[in-house]
Design an enzyme around this catalytic site. Structure first.
Site, PDB file in Angstrom:
ATOM      1  N   HIS A 135      40.629  31.922  37.314  1.00  0.00           N
ATOM      2  CA  HIS A 135      41.172  33.176  37.692  1.00  0.00           C
ATOM      3  C   HIS A 135      42.608  32.896  38.322  1.00  0.00           C
ATOM      4  CE1 HIS A 135      37.811  35.381  36.284  1.00  0.00           C
ATOM      5  NE2 HIS A 135      37.090  34.999  36.990  1.00  0.00           N
ATOM      6  N   CYS A 177      44.471  34.874  33.736  1.00  0.00           N
ATOM      7  CA  CYS A 177      45.104  36.087  33.725  1.00  0.00           C
ATOM      8  C   CYS A 177      46.259  36.188  34.538  1.00  0.00           C
ATOM      9  CB  CYS A 177      44.037  37.290  34.046  1.00  0.00           C
ATOM     10  SG  CYS A 177      44.505  38.852  33.398  1.00  0.00           S
TER      11      CYS A 177
END
Length: 306
Positions: A135, A177
């Site tokens: 992440h 992301c």
């Protein structure tokens, strides 16, 4: 030029000015003349020059794979990332890289492994690669227990810190992301949407955002998604970006120039769209990967002689 104007010494560098005359304005302000300067003695460059890729070794490829996170971070597990890790290991090994895998390391351990790699002697290596599967948030990437500033990582491999990689490609691949938006589909059909192959192969997104970061000459930063958008990951097959990157590396890695190869990957990723997903707002959405290149020559992974 009139005879009264001084002349530049023969052969000396000089600046030419592109001058625009003062024009009348309607707001009473003076329209000031501006100049564009350029150096006419700049050396012409060969656009076909390539990085030297015939060293004894291809180089090291570090893969930091993060599936689980400390509960206080409130980050979801990244199901499917083990498929990405194994896919990358196979593809990069085929290109001759010495692949080193690290799973769910704490932030301090990640920094230590990267520091050790920056201190290694890369004199007989073609290049260096570092991959993060995690992440992300702003200009950071998450390790198991904390986030790490990406700039501090790339800084370790700049010329003043890692002399043996001066003038050699330094490749960073970030699967994370980079925002909170979905890319709306505009095509009526999508022949490469592999998420429809299995009803169990649900699509998820990697959390938060990673921004494009400057590095230095001979760096290339490869991102799974354009800034501001979600990056999609299938819980069985792995992320769209790593799937398409690895497939393209296996097919064209030893023949296609690397930035051209990444452009092919961009196109492949852009053809996909979300099929099955718990977030119904994501269904039908798309993704586009991107890269920021500071490479100064063409980069080919020609096969190593046996």
């Amino acid at each position: 030029m009139s005879g009264s104007e001084p002349r530049s010494p023969a052969g000396a560098d000089h600046v030419q000015l592109d001058s625009r005359p003062i024009l009348p304005t309607t707001d009473g302000n003076e329209n000031i003349t501006e100049v564009d300067a350029f150096n006419t003695s700049r050396q012409s460059l060969d656009p076909a020059v390539e990085y030297k890729m015939n060293h004894q070794r291809r180089g090291v490829a570090l893969i930091f794979n993060h599936e689980h996170f400390f509960w206080r971070l409130m980050l979801t597990d990244r199901r499917g990332t083990m498929a990405d890790r194994d896919n990358l290991k196979r593809s990069l090994t085929e290109l001759g890289f010495e692949v080193r895998l690290f799973d769910d390391l704490k932030a301090e351990d990640v920094r230590q492994k990267i520091y050790e790699a920056s201190m290694d002697d890369h004199s007989n290596a073609d290049c260096f690669m570092c991959v993060f599967l995690s992440h992300g948030e702003d200009d950071h990437i998450y390790a198991y227990d904390d986030k790490i500033n990406i700039q501090t990582i790339t800084d370790m491999f700049k010329g003043d810190k890692c002399r043996s990689l001066v003038g050699k490609p330094k490749i960073f691949i970030i699967q994370a992301c980079r925002g909170d938006k979905h890319d709306d589909a505009v095509l009526a059909h999508d022949s490469t949407d592999s998420s429809s192959e299995s009803l169990a192969n649900e699509t998820e997104v990697d959390a938060a955002a990673v921004y494009t970061l400057p590095a230095a000459a001979d760096f290339i930063m490869c991102y799974s998604v354009a800034q501001g958008y979600y990056s999609h990951r299938e819980i069985i097959n792995g992320s769209w970006y790593i799937q398409d990157l690895c497939e393209t590396l296996r097919k064209h890695g030893s023949s296609l120039e690397f930035t051209e190869l990444l452009t092919v990957v961009n196109r492949k990723v852009s053809y996909r769209r979300v099929g099955m997903c718990k977030n119904t707002n994501a269904i039908g959405k798309k993704q586009i990967s991107c890269f920021t290149s500071m490479l100064t020559k063409k980069l080919y992974f020609h096969p190593k002689s046996k």
